[in-house]
Scaffold this motif. Structure first.
Motif, PDB file in Angstrom:
ATOM      1  N   VAL A   1       0.858  -1.181   0.000  1.00 35.12           N
ATOM      2  CA  VAL A   1       0.000   0.000   0.000  1.00 35.12           C
ATOM      3  C   VAL A   1       0.892   1.228   0.000  1.00 35.12           C
ATOM      4  O   VAL A   1       2.044   1.180   0.428  1.00 35.12           O
ATOM      5  CB  VAL A   1      -0.975   0.019   1.202  1.00 35.12           C
ATOM      6  CG1 VAL A   1      -2.007  -1.077   1.095  1.00 35.12           C
ATOM      7  CG2 VAL A   1      -0.227  -0.068   2.521  1.00 35.12           C
ATOM      8  N   ARG A   2       0.342   2.330  -0.504  1.00 30.75           N
ATOM      9  CA  ARG A   2       1.140   3.552  -0.620  1.00 30.75           C
ATOM     10  C   ARG A   2       0.507   4.672   0.194  1.00 30.75           C
ATOM     11  O   ARG A   2      -0.692   4.885   0.141  1.00 30.75           O
ATOM     12  CB  ARG A   2       1.215   3.993  -2.082  1.00 30.75           C
ATOM     13  CG  ARG A   2       1.826   2.963  -2.993  1.00 30.75           C
ATOM     14  CD  ARG A   2       1.803   3.378  -4.432  1.00 30.75           C
ATOM     15  NE  ARG A   2       0.424   3.446  -4.919  1.00 30.75           N
ATOM     16  CZ  ARG A   2       0.067   3.928  -6.100  1.00 30.75           C
ATOM     17  NH1 ARG A   2       0.978   4.409  -6.914  1.00 30.75           N
ATOM     18  NH2 ARG A   2      -1.184   3.936  -6.473  1.00 30.75           N
ATOM     19  N   ASN A   3       1.321   5.362   0.923  1.00 32.62           N
ATOM     20  CA  ASN A   3       0.960   6.610   1.583  1.00 32.62           C
ATOM     21  C   ASN A   3      -0.348   6.541   2.348  1.00 32.62           C
ATOM     22  O   ASN A   3      -1.203   7.416   2.232  1.00 32.62           O
ATOM     23  CB  ASN A   3       0.945   7.738   0.562  1.00 32.62           C
ATOM     24  CG  ASN A   3       2.299   7.863  -0.116  1.00 32.62           C
ATOM     25  OD1 ASN A   3       2.464   7.364  -1.233  1.00 32.62           O
ATOM     26  ND2 ASN A   3       3.271   8.449   0.557  1.00 32.62           N
TER      27      ASN A   3
ATOM     28  N   LEU B   1       0.955  11.266  -3.520  1.00 32.28           N
ATOM     29  CA  LEU B   1       1.827  10.164  -3.142  1.00 32.28           C
ATOM     30  C   LEU B   1       3.252  10.658  -2.926  1.00 32.28           C
ATOM     31  O   LEU B   1       3.617  11.754  -3.358  1.00 32.28           O
ATOM     32  CB  LEU B   1       1.788   9.078  -4.219  1.00 32.28           C
ATOM     33  CG  LEU B   1       0.405   8.476  -4.491  1.00 32.28           C
ATOM     34  CD1 LEU B   1       0.493   7.433  -5.606  1.00 32.28           C
ATOM     35  CD2 LEU B   1      -0.217   7.888  -3.237  1.00 32.28           C
ATOM     36  N   ALA B   2       4.053   9.851  -2.286  1.00 30.02           N
ATOM     37  CA  ALA B   2       5.426  10.235  -1.950  1.00 30.02           C
ATOM     38  C   ALA B   2       6.255  10.592  -3.184  1.00 30.02           C
ATOM     39  O   ALA B   2       7.152  11.418  -3.106  1.00 30.02           O
ATOM     40  CB  ALA B   2       6.108   9.112  -1.167  1.00 30.02           C
ATOM     41  N   ASP B   3       5.903   9.993  -4.331  1.00 32.38           N
ATOM     42  CA  ASP B   3       6.649  10.299  -5.556  1.00 32.38           C
ATOM     43  C   ASP B   3       6.134  11.554  -6.262  1.00 32.38           C
ATOM     44  O   ASP B   3       6.601  11.900  -7.345  1.00 32.38           O
ATOM     45  CB  ASP B   3       6.638   9.105  -6.513  1.00 32.38           C
ATOM     46  CG  ASP B   3       5.258   8.806  -7.102  1.00 32.38           C
ATOM     47  OD1 ASP B   3       4.280   9.530  -6.803  1.00 32.38           O
ATOM     48  OD2 ASP B   3       5.159   7.833  -7.878  1.00 32.38           O
ATOM     49  N   GLY B   4       5.157  12.227  -5.639  1.00 28.82           N
ATOM     50  CA  GLY B   4       4.614  13.460  -6.196  1.00 28.82           C
ATOM     51  C   GLY B   4       3.358  13.289  -7.022  1.00 28.82           C
ATOM     52  O   GLY B   4       2.727  14.273  -7.423  1.00 28.82           O
TER      53      GLY B   4
END
Length: 171
Positions: free
Chosen positions: A25-27, A49-52
């Motif tokens: 899972v992400r963020n 998300l963390a990658d923008g």
């Protein structure tokens, strides 16, 4: 400003939600709804998300049985019927209110210009993704998202019956 209806996620929650989805899972901001056994059903995800990458889906359905039930409804073209329900003025007004509530919940975690005014599931005028609409209903509770509520009523999954598998997650 109100507090969104979710609690912080534990490491165990993250591991279970990742197992449910079959990918990390992400963020995750928290768990917005749980199975009666306590496992995550809906995770709340950051609007960026963390990658923008902008991510409009605050409430993300993770429970495999719930996801399968919504997929079955979509395959059976129930979205057309639910789209037709928006022809009713009262349902349409409630759906617009659900859209506003969704945006308000997500807005508490920062404004993301790329997704400004975009909620999830086709709100406020279309029925596009029953997974997102059911997730919103589960997170916000009955009566907030009329189309998500209808999808949950029509599906062959119930939030009151555990259909979880043993994820064999170490504590």
């Amino acid at each position: 400003m109100t507090t969104p209806p979710f609690e912080p996620a534990t490491e165990h929650d993250i591991a279970v939600a990742s197992a449910q989805l079959g990918r990390p899972v992400r963020n995750v901001l928290g768990i917005a709804a749980r199975c009666v056994c306590g496992n995550p059903t809906v995770v709340a995800t950051a609007p960026r998300l963390a990658d923008g990458t902008p991510f409009p889906t605050l409430y993300y359905l993770s429970h495999p049985a719930a996801t399968a039930a919504m997929s079955d409804l979509e395959a059976d073209h129930v979205m057309v019927e639910l789209q037709d329900a928006l022809g009713d003025d009262e349902t349409s007004a409630a759906y617009h209110a659900a859209h506003a509530a969704y945006l308000a919940d997500r807005g508490q975690f920062g404004e993301v210009p790329e997704i400004s005014g975009i909620s999830a599931g086709g709100m406020p005028v279309r029925v596009k993704c029953l997974h997102a609409l059911a997730a919103h209903s589960l997170a916000a509770g009955p009566g907030v998202n009329p189309i998500g509520d209808l999808a949950l009523e029509r599906g062959d999954w119930s939030p009151t019956v555990c259909e979880c598998v043993d994820y064999a997650i170490e504590p």
